[in-house]
Write a protein that holds these residues in place. Structure first.
Motif, PDB file in Angstrom:
ATOM      1  N   ALA A  17       7.980   0.259   0.865  1.00 51.90           N
ATOM      2  CA  ALA A  17       6.624   0.023   0.386  1.00 51.90           C
ATOM      3  C   ALA A  17       5.586   0.784   1.203  1.00 51.90           C
ATOM      4  O   ALA A  17       4.438   0.882   0.789  1.00 51.90           O
ATOM      5  N   THR A  18       5.968   1.335   2.338  1.00 50.98           N
ATOM      6  CA  THR A  18       5.008   2.011   3.202  1.00 50.98           C
ATOM      7  C   THR A  18       5.660   3.199   3.889  1.00 50.98           C
ATOM      8  O   THR A  18       6.884   3.289   3.970  1.00 50.98           O
ATOM      9  N   SER A  19       4.838   4.092   4.383  1.00 52.71           N
ATOM     10  CA  SER A  19       5.363   5.237   5.131  1.00 52.71           C
ATOM     11  C   SER A  19       5.484   4.910   6.621  1.00 52.71           C
ATOM     12  O   SER A  19       5.974   5.717   7.393  1.00 52.71           O
ATOM     13  N   ILE A  20       5.052   3.725   7.019  1.00 53.04           N
ATOM     14  CA  ILE A  20       5.135   3.297   8.412  1.00 53.04           C
ATOM     15  C   ILE A  20       6.531   2.763   8.679  1.00 53.04           C
ATOM     16  O   ILE A  20       7.097   2.029   7.880  1.00 53.04           O
ATOM     17  N   LEU A  64       1.446  -5.962  -4.965  1.00 54.34           N
ATOM     18  CA  LEU A  64       1.509  -5.460  -3.601  1.00 54.34           C
ATOM     19  C   LEU A  64       0.226  -4.719  -3.242  1.00 54.34           C
ATOM     20  O   LEU A  64      -0.254  -4.801  -2.119  1.00 54.34           O
ATOM     21  N   THR A  65      -0.360  -4.024  -4.213  1.00 51.74           N
ATOM     22  CA  THR A  65      -1.590  -3.278  -3.962  1.00 51.74           C
ATOM     23  C   THR A  65      -2.738  -4.206  -3.578  1.00 51.74           C
ATOM     24  O   THR A  65      -3.462  -3.939  -2.619  1.00 51.74           O
ATOM     25  N   SER A  66      -2.903  -5.316  -4.295  1.00 49.32           N
ATOM     26  CA  SER A  66      -3.992  -6.235  -3.949  1.00 49.32           C
ATOM     27  C   SER A  66      -3.699  -6.954  -2.634  1.00 49.32           C
ATOM     28  O   SER A  66      -4.614  -7.191  -1.836  1.00 49.32           O
ATOM     29  N   ALA A  67      -2.454  -7.291  -2.361  1.00 55.21           N
ATOM     30  CA  ALA A  67      -2.102  -7.921  -1.084  1.00 55.21           C
ATOM     31  C   ALA A  67      -2.422  -6.975   0.068  1.00 55.21           C
ATOM     32  O   ALA A  67      -2.975  -7.385   1.092  1.00 55.21           O
ATOM     33  N   ARG A  68      -2.079  -5.704  -0.091  1.00 52.39           N
ATOM     34  CA  ARG A  68      -2.360  -4.704   0.940  1.00 52.39           C
ATOM     35  C   ARG A  68      -3.863  -4.576   1.161  1.00 52.39           C
ATOM     36  O   ARG A  68      -4.339  -4.510   2.297  1.00 52.39           O
TER      37      ARG A  68
END
Length: 87
Positions: A17-20, A64-68
Motif C-alpha cells: 500500500a505504500t512505497s515506505i 485506504l485513501t481516506s484513512a491515509r
C-alpha cells in the motif's frame, strides 16, 4: 524511509500500500511479562498520539485513501502543536 509497525500489519497488503519500507516490531519469544523495547515503544506511542484524534479513533474509514488522508491530517496537527509549544 522505514515505518515501524506491530504484527497486526504483517503481510503483503500493508507493504504494497505504500512505497515506505515497513518493519514489523515483535517482542522476543522468550519474554514473559512487560518489558519496554525501543522500537516497539515508538509504535505504541504513535497509536496513543493518533488516538487523540476522535475521527480516527471512532470512525473507521471506507477506503485506504481516506484513512491515509486522516492519518496525515492527525500527524500534521501533532507537529503543529509541538512547533507551537517550542516557539
Amino acid at each position: 524511509a522505514t515505518a515501524f509497525a506491530d504484527s497486526g500489519y504483517a503481510g503483503q497488503a500493508p507493504a504494497q500500500a505504500t512505497s515506505i519500507r515497513i518493519e514489523i516490531v515483535r517482542k522476543p519469544p522468550d519474554q514473559a511479562g512487560f518489558a519496554v523495547h525501543p522500537r516497539r515503544w515508538v509504535v505504541e506511542r504513535f497509536f496513543a498520539w493518533i488516538s487523540r484524534n476522535r475521527r480516527i479513533w471512532k470512525d473507521p474509514e471506507a477506503t485506504l485513501t481516506s484513512a491515509r488522508a486522516f492519518l496525515y491530517a492527525a500527524s500534521v496537527m501533532l507537529l503543529v502543536r509541538r512547533l507551537g509549544r517550542h516557539s
